[in-house]
Scaffold this active site. Structure first.
Site, short mmCIF file in Angstrom:
data_model
loop_
_atom_site.label_atom_id
_atom_site.label_comp_id
_atom_site.label_asym_id
_atom_site.label_seq_id
_atom_site.Cartn_x
_atom_site.Cartn_y
_atom_site.Cartn_z
N HIS A 1 -5.95 -1.02 11.38
CA HIS A 1 -4.55 -2.13 10.54
C HIS A 1 -5.58 -3.17 10.29
O HIS A 1 -6.16 -3.61 10.85
CB HIS A 1 -3.62 -1.72 10.89
CG HIS A 1 -2.48 -2.43 9.49
ND1 HIS A 1 -2.66 -1.48 8.41
CD2 HIS A 1 -2.05 -3.50 9.52
CE1 HIS A 1 -2.07 -2.45 7.50
NE2 HIS A 1 -1.32 -3.76 7.52
N GLN B 1 0.55 -1.38 -0.05
CA GLN B 1 -0.42 -0.33 -0.17
C GLN B 1 0.88 1.42 -0.49
O GLN B 1 -0.08 2.20 -0.12
CB GLN B 1 -0.94 -0.30 0.81
CG GLN B 1 0.17 0.27 2.82
CD GLN B 1 -0.93 0.51 3.47
OE1 GLN B 1 -1.47 -0.91 3.96
NE2 GLN B 1 -1.62 1.03 4.39
#
Length: 442
Positions: free
Chosen positions: A362, A63
């Site tokens: 997360h 990411q």
């Protein structure tokens, strides 16, 4: 309020100097980090990357400097279905495509939400919360479902990454300036009862920010060709696919069959109840963000059951503590802070949630678990931080860390009991916008 006297400070200093362990620790910290000097080497034998149940998955994704973990994790769940069906050895969906529409929908969600705050006091807590938060990269599982159901998915080649999609901080800053500008001007117009001008301003802001997203991300494809080569080196091409047809024909999954199970052992959230969060979402008219609160023992049991059936699990946790991101280990038993500093840092999970010390921040995918004596001892994680960390990008979390710092797992409804399904399907209890269960994985 009581003043701290100089004499008291002198007394505290002398008490500190009488602690020989702290003298050693103080010297060690001159050249070493806290994590280094508190590391418990004996834990090495308990955190080997070996698992009794290990699902083979594709190489990890990255990411980069963005908070799109929840999108990466969701797309990683989908890509395993595609890879198995088409016998692919490597494949990625376009995370950029998903992020584009997420940003666009969040912008619209914010603009529409401001209609509720055009005439409230300037210090209204919910207004201030929404303005401070603005829009972010982060999200929740149900937000992912809403995006895929509305916009479909595309292969990575159909909408590749750009610098802005992989490095979102500057772009987000400008979007939030524009949204706060809209809020200020719309509230000013509301004082003058200029409703039509507010509508025009909203439409203009949405169009301007759509263009800004295109400039940063690129133009989302309406149609594309899908080329791929199987593990047996057989070439295929499917022409003139749309994002929606690609999702329906290739993925062949109903994401609405999956339930967000959370563990929030706080007094305000009884187990076996469903919850939603005010002013949290992206796609207006999409899936409502909804959580089923269960005990941690049950969340673990459901996760193990799904893994045993060779299906990976999207989950959300707090990765801020007890982790070695280089080695790819999360283990709360691997660091002895309390003995080192001779003070207690312990808080219950409920205390951490109630007092802002812990929350889901997360999202990743669980791909394996080690079972001994019918109990899990450690878990294998597919992260989205690239392949240069952990074991080629895969991470390990200990059972005790999982128990304390995991807050959410997405489970297929077929694993739930009738009572659990009934509880999930009830009208959810509404939580405040700042409730920790409304935190975004990023």
């Amino acid at each position: 309020m009581k003043e701290v006297k100089i004499e008291h400070i002198d007394e505290m200093k002398q008490n500190y100097l009488n602690k020989p362990i702290q003298q050693v620790v103080r010297k060690a910290l001159v050249k070493n980090s806290i994590s280094d000097i508190t590391y418990v080497n004996e834990r090495e034998t308990e955190i080997q990357f070996r698992f009794s149940n290990d699902i083979e998955t594709l190489p990890v994704t990255n990411q980069k400097a963005s908070g799109r973990c929840w999108l990466f994790a969701g797309l990683n769940v989908l890509r395993e279905l595609v890879a198995n069906k088409l016998e692919l050895k490597d494949f990625e969906f376009s995370q950029n495509y998903q992020a584009f529409w997420d940003k666009f929908e969040k912008i619209n969600f914010f603009l529409e939400s401001m209609d509720d705050f055009l005439t409230v006091d300037n210090d209204d807590r919910t207004l201030k919360h929404l303005l401070q938060l603005g829009i972010q990269d982060g999200g929740q599982w149900d937000m992912f479902v809403s995006l895929v159901e509305k916009y479909g998915v595309v292969p990575k080649e159909a909408m590749p990454e750009t610098h802005a999609s992989s490095n979102t901080a500057q772009m987000n800053r400008f979007i939030n300036i524009k949204l706060r500008q809209y809020a200020a001007r719309a509230r000013a117009l509301a004082k003058e009862n200029k409703t039509n001008e507010i509508i025009q301003l909203k439409s203009q802001t949405l169009e301007e920010l759509y263009g800004f997203l295109v400039t940063n991300f690129g133009i989302p494809p309406k149609e594309f060709n899908f080329e791929y080569v199987t593990k047996k080196n057989v070439y295929h091409i499917e022409k003139k696919l749309t994002p929606q047809s690609f999702y329906k024909s290739v993925c062949q999954i109903n994401l609405n069959d999956y339930v967000s199970v959370i563990n929030s052992p706080t007094s305000d959230k009884p187990f076996l109840k469903s919850y939603t969060i005010d002013y949290l979402g992206n796609v207006i008219g999409g899936k409502e963000i909804k959580h089923l609160n269960l005990s941690m023992a049950r969340l673990i049991e459901l996760t193990v059951n799904q893994l045993k059936d060779k299906e990976i699990v999207w989950f959300g946790s707090d990765v801020a503590f007890y982790g070695d991101r280089t080695r790819g280990i999360w283990d709360d038993q691997a660091y002895d802070y309390e003995s080192t500093f001779e003070m207690s840092f312990s808080m219950t999970k409920a205390e951490r949630l109630d007092y802002l010390q812990g929350q889901m921040n997360h999202a990743m995918v669980i791909t394996g678990v080690n079972i001994e004596d019918n109990k899990p001892t450690k878990w294998k994680i597919e992260n989205s931080w690239g392949s240069d960390r952990g074991l080629k990008g895969y991470y390990l979390m200990s059972q005790s860390w999982f128990y304390e710092h995991t807050y959410q797992a997405v489970i297929h409804k077929k694993y739930l009991t009738k009572d659990e399904l009934d509880a999930y399907n009830e009208k959810p209890i509404r939580l405040k916008p700042w409730d920790p269960m409304g935190s975004l994985a990023r």
